[in-house]
Design a protein around this motif. Structure first.
Motif, PDB file in Angstrom:
ATOM      1  N   GLN A  96      62.675 -35.022  23.265  1.00 49.19           N
ATOM      2  CA  GLN A  96      61.826 -33.853  23.497  1.00 49.19           C
ATOM      3  C   GLN A  96      60.879 -33.636  22.321  1.00 49.19           C
ATOM      4  OE1 GLN A  96      64.998 -30.839  24.584  1.00 49.19           O
ATOM      5  NE2 GLN A  96      63.500 -30.413  26.206  1.00 49.19           N
ATOM      6  N   ALA A  97      59.741 -32.996  22.606  1.00 50.31           N
ATOM      7  CA  ALA A  97      58.778 -32.656  21.562  1.00 50.31           C
ATOM      8  C   ALA A  97      59.287 -31.442  20.791  1.00 50.31           C
ATOM      9  CB  ALA A  97      57.418 -32.351  22.167  1.00 50.31           C
ATOM     10  N   VAL A  98      59.348 -31.596  19.461  1.00 52.48           N
ATOM     11  CA  VAL A  98      59.909 -30.519  18.640  1.00 52.48           C
ATOM     12  C   VAL A  98      58.938 -30.039  17.558  1.00 52.48           C
ATOM     13  CG1 VAL A  98      62.295 -31.224  19.027  1.00 52.48           C
ATOM     14  CG2 VAL A  98      61.017 -32.179  17.085  1.00 52.48           C
ATOM     15  N   GLU A  99      57.770 -30.688  17.443  1.00 48.68           N
ATOM     16  CA  GLU A  99      56.819 -30.290  16.397  1.00 48.68           C
ATOM     17  C   GLU A  99      55.415 -30.661  16.851  1.00 48.68           C
ATOM     18  OE1 GLU A  99      56.918 -30.263  11.508  1.00 48.68           O
ATOM     19  OE2 GLU A  99      58.102 -31.757  12.599  1.00 48.68           O
ATOM     20  N   HIS A 100      54.432 -29.840  16.449  1.00 53.35           N
ATOM     21  CA  HIS A 100      53.060 -30.025  16.937  1.00 53.35           C
ATOM     22  C   HIS A 100      52.037 -29.673  15.866  1.00 53.35           C
ATOM     23  CE1 HIS A 100      49.385 -28.176  18.857  1.00 53.35           C
ATOM     24  NE2 HIS A 100      49.342 -29.390  19.330  1.00 53.35           N
ATOM     25  N   TRP A 101      51.047 -30.563  15.749  1.00 52.47           N
ATOM     26  CA  TRP A 101      49.870 -30.325  14.898  1.00 52.47           C
ATOM     27  C   TRP A 101      48.621 -30.547  15.747  1.00 52.47           C
ATOM     28  CZ3 TRP A 101      54.039 -33.290  13.847  1.00 52.47           C
ATOM     29  CH2 TRP A 101      54.769 -33.073  12.666  1.00 52.47           C
ATOM     30  N   ASP A 102      47.513 -29.902  15.397  1.00 57.15           N
ATOM     31  CA  ASP A 102      46.253 -30.188  16.091  1.00 57.15           C
ATOM     32  C   ASP A 102      45.068 -29.931  15.179  1.00 57.15           C
ATOM     33  OD1 ASP A 102      45.987 -27.409  16.041  1.00 57.15           O
ATOM     34  OD2 ASP A 102      46.138 -27.146  18.194  1.00 57.15           O
ATOM     35  N   ASN A 103      43.915 -30.385  15.632  1.00 59.10           N
ATOM     36  CA  ASN A 103      42.664 -30.158  14.903  1.00 59.10           C
ATOM     37  C   ASN A 103      41.545 -30.078  15.928  1.00 59.10           C
ATOM     38  OD1 ASN A 103      42.160 -29.940  11.982  1.00 59.10           O
ATOM     39  ND2 ASN A 103      40.556 -31.458  12.339  1.00 59.10           N
ATOM     40  N   ILE A 104      40.942 -28.914  16.065  1.00 57.65           N
ATOM     41  CA  ILE A 104      39.998 -28.629  17.148  1.00 57.65           C
ATOM     42  C   ILE A 104      38.633 -28.299  16.558  1.00 57.65           C
ATOM     43  CG2 ILE A 104      39.565 -27.272  19.229  1.00 57.65           C
ATOM     44  CD1 ILE A 104      42.194 -28.816  19.330  1.00 57.65           C
ATOM     45  N   GLN A 105      37.591 -28.874  17.157  1.00 61.29           N
ATOM     46  CA  GLN A 105      36.222 -28.613  16.720  1.00 61.29           C
ATOM     47  C   GLN A 105      35.342 -28.366  17.929  1.00 61.29           C
ATOM     48  OE1 GLN A 105      34.539 -31.652  14.140  1.00 61.29           O
ATOM     49  NE2 GLN A 105      32.440 -31.003  14.552  1.00 61.29           N
ATOM     50  N   ARG A 106      34.401 -27.451  17.808  1.00 63.19           N
ATOM     51  CA  ARG A 106      33.426 -27.221  18.868  1.00 63.19           C
ATOM     52  C   ARG A 106      32.644 -28.514  19.122  1.00 63.19           C
ATOM     53  NH1 ARG A 106      30.698 -22.434  20.223  1.00 63.19           N
ATOM     54  NH2 ARG A 106      32.645 -21.444  19.521  1.00 63.19           N
ATOM     55  N   ARG A 107      32.447 -28.850  20.392  1.00 64.14           N
ATOM     56  CA  ARG A 107      31.711 -30.065  20.726  1.00 64.14           C
ATOM     57  C   ARG A 107      30.291 -29.978  20.167  1.00 64.14           C
ATOM     58  NH1 ARG A 107      32.146 -33.698  25.128  1.00 64.14           N
ATOM     59  NH2 ARG A 107      33.631 -32.295  26.134  1.00 64.14           N
ATOM     60  N   GLN A 108      29.860 -31.046  19.502  1.00 65.70           N
ATOM     61  CA  GLN A 108      28.515 -31.139  18.948  1.00 65.70           C
ATOM     62  C   GLN A 108      27.942 -32.512  19.275  1.00 65.70           C
ATOM     63  OE1 GLN A 108      29.623 -30.271  14.845  1.00 65.70           O
ATOM     64  NE2 GLN A 108      28.753 -28.229  15.031  1.00 65.70           N
ATOM     65  N   GLY A 109      26.675 -32.695  19.003  1.00 64.23           N
ATOM     66  CA  GLY A 109      26.054 -33.991  19.246  1.00 64.23           C
ATOM     67  C   GLY A 109      25.260 -34.003  20.540  1.00 64.23           C
ATOM     68  N   PRO A 110      24.781 -35.194  20.927  1.00 64.30           N
ATOM     69  CA  PRO A 110      25.071 -36.492  20.336  1.00 64.30           C
ATOM     70  C   PRO A 110      24.509 -36.645  18.923  1.00 64.30           C
ATOM     71  CG  PRO A 110      23.297 -36.673  21.940  1.00 64.30           C
ATOM     72  CD  PRO A 110      23.827 -35.284  22.061  1.00 64.30           C
ATOM     73  N   ASN A 111      25.051 -37.640  18.193  1.00 63.97           N
ATOM     74  CA  ASN A 111      24.576 -37.858  16.835  1.00 63.97           C
ATOM     75  C   ASN A 111      23.266 -38.654  16.846  1.00 63.97           C
ATOM     76  OD1 ASN A 111      25.266 -40.587  17.199  1.00 63.97           O
ATOM     77  ND2 ASN A 111      27.167 -40.434  16.025  1.00 63.97           N
ATOM     78  N   LEU A 112      22.789 -39.018  15.684  1.00 64.55           N
ATOM     79  CA  LEU A 112      21.484 -39.683  15.579  1.00 64.55           C
ATOM     80  C   LEU A 112      21.487 -41.076  16.214  1.00 64.55           C
ATOM     81  CD1 LEU A 112      20.456 -38.637  11.962  1.00 64.55           C
ATOM     82  CD2 LEU A 112      19.521 -37.791  14.127  1.00 64.55           C
TER      83      LEU A 112
END
Length: 254
Positions: A96-112
């Protein structure tokens, strides 16, 4: 072949869309450790939370999903009130899953270079090279991103080539060097101080690092694809780490 744990996490994340209470069965809520500082731990059961969120017609797309021992990590698109790109990490214990991390960013782009934050290669290959590729990326993060030994870039890139999905950086070594050398009055615009973990499956490697962006405490999640011993493709998200007095749990971002 897709593993059981990958399937379970895929179902869990899609459960945000459907509100299906069965999707949360993979989580041991009695042991669950939440590392998102903005989330109350244990204040609302996941089944009830998912049911409530599903009424807002969210959309979740798992673009890539990987397994590294007890860890499942995924690259995701979220369309709720806003459109966001994220990385999710789950640690398993006794099935079972017992620990959670995340990293969320607002969608940006497209890049150059015309690339989005999620397009590009998805196929997992070279499973026999997982540890070699992990070591390559660990070295890259420590020497290039943290120590800024940019004269060593040829050790990591193939003739300066790098397919870039970071929203503010174009393809290639020159653009990467420009981003890492950029400064403001407070110092380097991007400053990696410490790498916390490096997860890998085959040709894909995810590094979790801590530092500052424009002098603001920041979490950096960087996904790399390695081919023939060189880093060839890169995706990322950056997220401001909330000040300690705004944390809703005491588990820490990392």
């Amino acid at each position: 072949m897709t593993s059981k744990q990958k399937d379970q996490i895929h179902a869990l994340l899609k459960g945000i869309e459907s509100g299906d209470p069965a999707s949360v069965a993979v989580v041991n809520e009695a042991k669950y450790i939440q590392h998102n500082p903005g989330t109350h731990e244990g204040s609302e059961g996941l089944a009830a939370l998912f049911k409530r969120i599903s009424k807002t017609s969210p959309r979740v797309n798992i673009v890539r999903i990987f397994e590294d021992g007890d860890y499942i990590f995924g690259h995701t698109e979220y369309d709720f009130v806003n459109s966001n790109i994220g990385f999710e990490i789950f640690r398993f214990e006794e099935g079972q899953a017992v620990e959670h991390w995340d990293n969320i960013q607002r969608r940006q782009g497209p890049n150059l270079s015309g690339r989005s934050m999620v397009d590009g290669h998805t196929e997992i290959t070279d499973l026999h090279l997982t540890e070699t590729n992990r070591a390559k990326v660990q070295s890259f993060v420590e020497n290039i991103l943290i120590k800024r030994q940019l004269e060593k870039l040829d050790d990591y890139l193939d003739n300066g080539q790098l397919t870039q999905h970071s929203p503010h950086i174009a393809d290639g070594a020159e653009a990467l060097c420009s981003a890492l050398n950029s400064k403001s009055e407070q110092g380097y615009s991007l400053a990696y101080d410490r790498v916390h973990r490096v997860l890998a499956e085959g040709n894909f490697i995810l590094s979790v690092s801590e530092g500052t962006k424009e002098s603001v405490h920041t979490s950096f999640y960087d996904l790399f694809r390695v081919a023939d011993g060189k880093i060839t493709e890169h995706w990322d998200t950056t997220e401001t780490v909330l000040p300690r007095n705004e944390w809703k749990n005491n588990n820490g971002k990392f």
